[in-house]
Motif scaffolding. Structure first.
Motif, PDB file in Angstrom:
ATOM      1  N   MET A   1      -0.129 -16.937 -33.675  1.00  0.00           N
ATOM      2  CA  MET A   1       0.803 -19.061 -32.415  1.00  0.00           C
ATOM      3  C   MET A   1       1.388 -17.964 -30.874  1.00  0.00           C
ATOM      4  SD  MET A   1       1.515 -21.251 -31.146  1.00  0.00           S
ATOM      5  CE  MET A   1       0.428 -22.194 -32.352  1.00  0.00           C
ATOM      6  N   LEU A   2       2.065 -16.333 -31.143  1.00  0.00           N
ATOM      7  CA  LEU A   2       2.640 -15.855 -30.423  1.00  0.00           C
ATOM      8  C   LEU A   2       2.486 -15.202 -28.969  1.00  0.00           C
ATOM      9  CD1 LEU A   2       5.745 -14.774 -30.045  1.00  0.00           C
ATOM     10  CD2 LEU A   2       5.368 -12.836 -30.734  1.00  0.00           C
ATOM     11  N   GLY A   3       0.524 -14.688 -29.860  1.00  0.00           N
ATOM     12  CA  GLY A   3       0.047 -13.841 -28.788  1.00  0.00           C
ATOM     13  C   GLY A   3      -0.972 -15.325 -27.897  1.00  0.00           C
ATOM     14  N   PHE A   4      -1.664 -16.286 -28.882  1.00  0.00           N
ATOM     15  CA  PHE A   4      -1.377 -17.572 -27.540  1.00  0.00           C
ATOM     16  C   PHE A   4      -1.020 -18.000 -26.501  1.00  0.00           C
ATOM     17  CE2 PHE A   4      -3.138 -21.910 -27.853  1.00  0.00           C
ATOM     18  CZ  PHE A   4      -4.234 -21.988 -26.994  1.00  0.00           C
ATOM     19  N   ASN A   5      -0.080 -17.667 -27.012  1.00  0.00           N
ATOM     20  CA  ASN A   5       0.757 -18.792 -25.379  1.00  0.00           C
ATOM     21  C   ASN A   5       1.577 -17.630 -24.718  1.00  0.00           C
ATOM     22  OD1 ASN A   5       2.149 -20.982 -27.280  1.00  0.00           O
ATOM     23  ND2 ASN A   5       3.814 -19.866 -28.231  1.00  0.00           N
TER      24      ASN A   5
ATOM     25  N   LEU B   1       5.185 -23.996 -18.182  1.00  0.00           N
ATOM     26  CA  LEU B   1       5.708 -23.298 -18.633  1.00  0.00           C
ATOM     27  C   LEU B   1       7.289 -22.965 -19.496  1.00  0.00           C
ATOM     28  CD1 LEU B   1       4.748 -20.032 -15.677  1.00  0.00           C
ATOM     29  CD2 LEU B   1       3.585 -21.261 -17.457  1.00  0.00           C
ATOM     30  N   ALA B   2       8.637 -23.651 -19.044  1.00  0.00           N
ATOM     31  CA  ALA B   2       8.944 -23.527 -20.330  1.00  0.00           C
ATOM     32  C   ALA B   2       8.434 -24.079 -21.735  1.00  0.00           C
ATOM     33  CB  ALA B   2      10.193 -24.617 -19.461  1.00  0.00           C
ATOM     34  N   PRO B   3       7.959 -25.403 -22.485  1.00  0.00           N
ATOM     35  CA  PRO B   3       7.852 -25.274 -23.603  1.00  0.00           C
ATOM     36  C   PRO B   3       7.080 -24.110 -24.002  1.00  0.00           C
ATOM     37  CG  PRO B   3       6.932 -27.038 -22.058  1.00  0.00           C
ATOM     38  CD  PRO B   3       7.298 -25.958 -21.567  1.00  0.00           C
ATOM     39  N   LEU B   4       6.293 -23.671 -23.497  1.00  0.00           N
ATOM     40  CA  LEU B   4       5.789 -22.253 -23.622  1.00  0.00           C
ATOM     41  C   LEU B   4       6.519 -21.250 -24.106  1.00  0.00           C
ATOM     42  CD1 LEU B   4       2.430 -22.482 -21.192  1.00  0.00           C
ATOM     43  CD2 LEU B   4       2.713 -23.204 -23.464  1.00  0.00           C
ATOM     44  N   VAL B   5       7.483 -21.274 -23.543  1.00  0.00           N
ATOM     45  CA  VAL B   5       8.714 -20.228 -23.551  1.00  0.00           C
ATOM     46  C   VAL B   5       9.359 -20.887 -24.751  1.00  0.00           C
ATOM     47  CG1 VAL B   5      11.031 -19.057 -22.939  1.00  0.00           C
ATOM     48  CG2 VAL B   5       8.718 -19.161 -21.350  1.00  0.00           C
ATOM     49  N   VAL B   6       9.802 -21.662 -25.098  1.00  0.00           N
ATOM     50  CA  VAL B   6      10.617 -22.575 -26.704  1.00  0.00           C
ATOM     51  C   VAL B   6       9.565 -21.809 -27.001  1.00  0.00           C
ATOM     52  CG1 VAL B   6      11.133 -24.567 -27.059  1.00  0.00           C
ATOM     53  CG2 VAL B   6      11.858 -23.929 -24.308  1.00  0.00           C
ATOM     54  N   SER B   7       8.210 -22.284 -26.961  1.00  0.00           N
ATOM     55  CA  SER B   7       7.329 -22.040 -27.862  1.00  0.00           C
ATOM     56  C   SER B   7       7.847 -20.893 -29.339  1.00  0.00           C
ATOM     57  CB  SER B   7       5.726 -21.909 -28.123  1.00  0.00           C
ATOM     58  OG  SER B   7       5.403 -22.279 -28.995  1.00  0.00           O
ATOM     59  N   CYS B   8       7.092 -19.427 -27.635  1.00  0.00           N
ATOM     60  CA  CYS B   8       7.665 -18.066 -28.053  1.00  0.00           C
ATOM     61  C   CYS B   8       8.970 -17.678 -28.561  1.00  0.00           C
ATOM     62  CB  CYS B   8       7.279 -17.546 -26.751  1.00  0.00           C
ATOM     63  SG  CYS B   8       5.982 -17.383 -26.185  1.00  0.00           S
ATOM     64  N   PHE B   9       9.599 -18.326 -28.323  1.00  0.00           N
ATOM     65  CA  PHE B   9      11.122 -18.096 -28.872  1.00  0.00           C
ATOM     66  C   PHE B   9      11.153 -18.624 -30.548  1.00  0.00           C
ATOM     67  CE2 PHE B   9      15.113 -20.130 -30.415  1.00  0.00           C
ATOM     68  CZ  PHE B   9      15.550 -18.791 -30.590  1.00  0.00           C
ATOM     69  N   LEU B  10      10.695 -19.515 -31.293  1.00  0.00           N
ATOM     70  CA  LEU B  10      10.292 -19.983 -31.841  1.00  0.00           C
ATOM     71  C   LEU B  10      10.008 -19.311 -33.361  1.00  0.00           C
ATOM     72  CD1 LEU B  10      10.030 -24.384 -30.893  1.00  0.00           C
ATOM     73  CD2 LEU B  10      12.007 -22.542 -32.159  1.00  0.00           C
ATOM     74  N   ALA B  11       8.348 -19.065 -32.658  1.00  0.00           N
ATOM     75  CA  ALA B  11       7.658 -18.104 -33.362  1.00  0.00           C
ATOM     76  C   ALA B  11       8.148 -16.787 -33.784  1.00  0.00           C
ATOM     77  CB  ALA B  11       6.227 -17.652 -32.326  1.00  0.00           C
ATOM     78  N   LEU B  12       8.976 -16.008 -32.257  1.00  0.00           N
ATOM     79  CA  LEU B  12      10.186 -14.227 -32.420  1.00  0.00           C
ATOM     80  C   LEU B  12      10.812 -14.885 -33.984  1.00  0.00           C
ATOM     81  CD1 LEU B  12      10.301 -13.582 -28.837  1.00  0.00           C
ATOM     82  CD2 LEU B  12       9.075 -12.382 -31.525  1.00  0.00           C
ATOM     83  N   ARG B  13      11.418 -16.002 -34.260  1.00  0.00           N
ATOM     84  CA  ARG B  13      12.567 -16.933 -34.432  1.00  0.00           C
ATOM     85  C   ARG B  13      12.208 -16.848 -36.298  1.00  0.00           C
ATOM     86  NH1 ARG B  13      16.190 -16.327 -37.143  1.00  0.00           N
ATOM     87  NH2 ARG B  13      18.259 -18.593 -37.253  1.00  0.00           N
TER      88      ARG B  13
END
Length: 164
Positions: free
Chosen positions: A46-50, A87-99
């Motif tokens: 998911m992080l790579g896809f984002n 792009l903002a929701p994609l950044v939020v998604s990256c944050f959630l995946a990293l968390r």
């Protein structure tokens, strides 16, 4: 937050596994480890896809002038801002995946007298970790879908503005 050494958890694990470890305990632990690994792989994907979607989403801003999706800030400020908002929701998604990826199976073995109680705490920590990771993965997927949809809407708006 103070740093807790892993040494205490290792000693608790060594004490609870006994000599030799029970087959049921090992089977349960392997099941939880496989589920945890499965979630980690999915979160990494998911992080790579984002990252790919963010790269694609910045295309209108970075495209060469004259390209079908290129934007010019002075003449198209609304579309540039809309592209960045997409792009903002994609950044939020990256944050959630990293968390979720950084979440660990923390359990406290202090004051535990029996192997059974230590095992129960270990399994509870694993299950909690898996539940939280699964919840973050679900949220990351939703935010990715929202970001992808917004990006596509902005691209459609860019193409419509250029067509007219």
């Amino acid at each position: 937050m103070s740093f807790l050494s892993f040494r205490g958890r290792l000693r608790a694990f060594q004490a609870m596994r006994g000599d030799p470890p029970e087959p049921g305990f090992l089977a349960d632990l392997e099941f939880l480890e496989n589920r945890d690994l499965d979630l980690s792989v999915r979160l990494g994907a998911m992080l790579g896809f984002n990252a790919l979607l963010i790269t694609i989403g910045t295309h209108p801003i970075s495209a060469s002038p004259g390209a079908p999706l290129s934007l010019d800030l002075p003449s198209q400020p609304g579309l540039v801002v809309a592209s960045l908002i997409g792009l903002a929701p994609l950044v939020v998604s990256c944050f959630l995946a990293l968390r979720a990826l950084m979440l660990g199976e923390e359990f406290d073995s202090e004051g535990v007298e029996s192997d059974r109680a230590a095992r129960q705490r270990l399994f509870a920590a694993f299950v909690h970790s898996i539940d939280v990771q699964a919840r973050y993965l679900g949220l990351a997927i939703r935010w990715t879908l929202a970001g992808g949809a917004l990006t596509m809407l902005v691209w459609a708006a860019i193409l419509l503005s250029k067509a007219s």
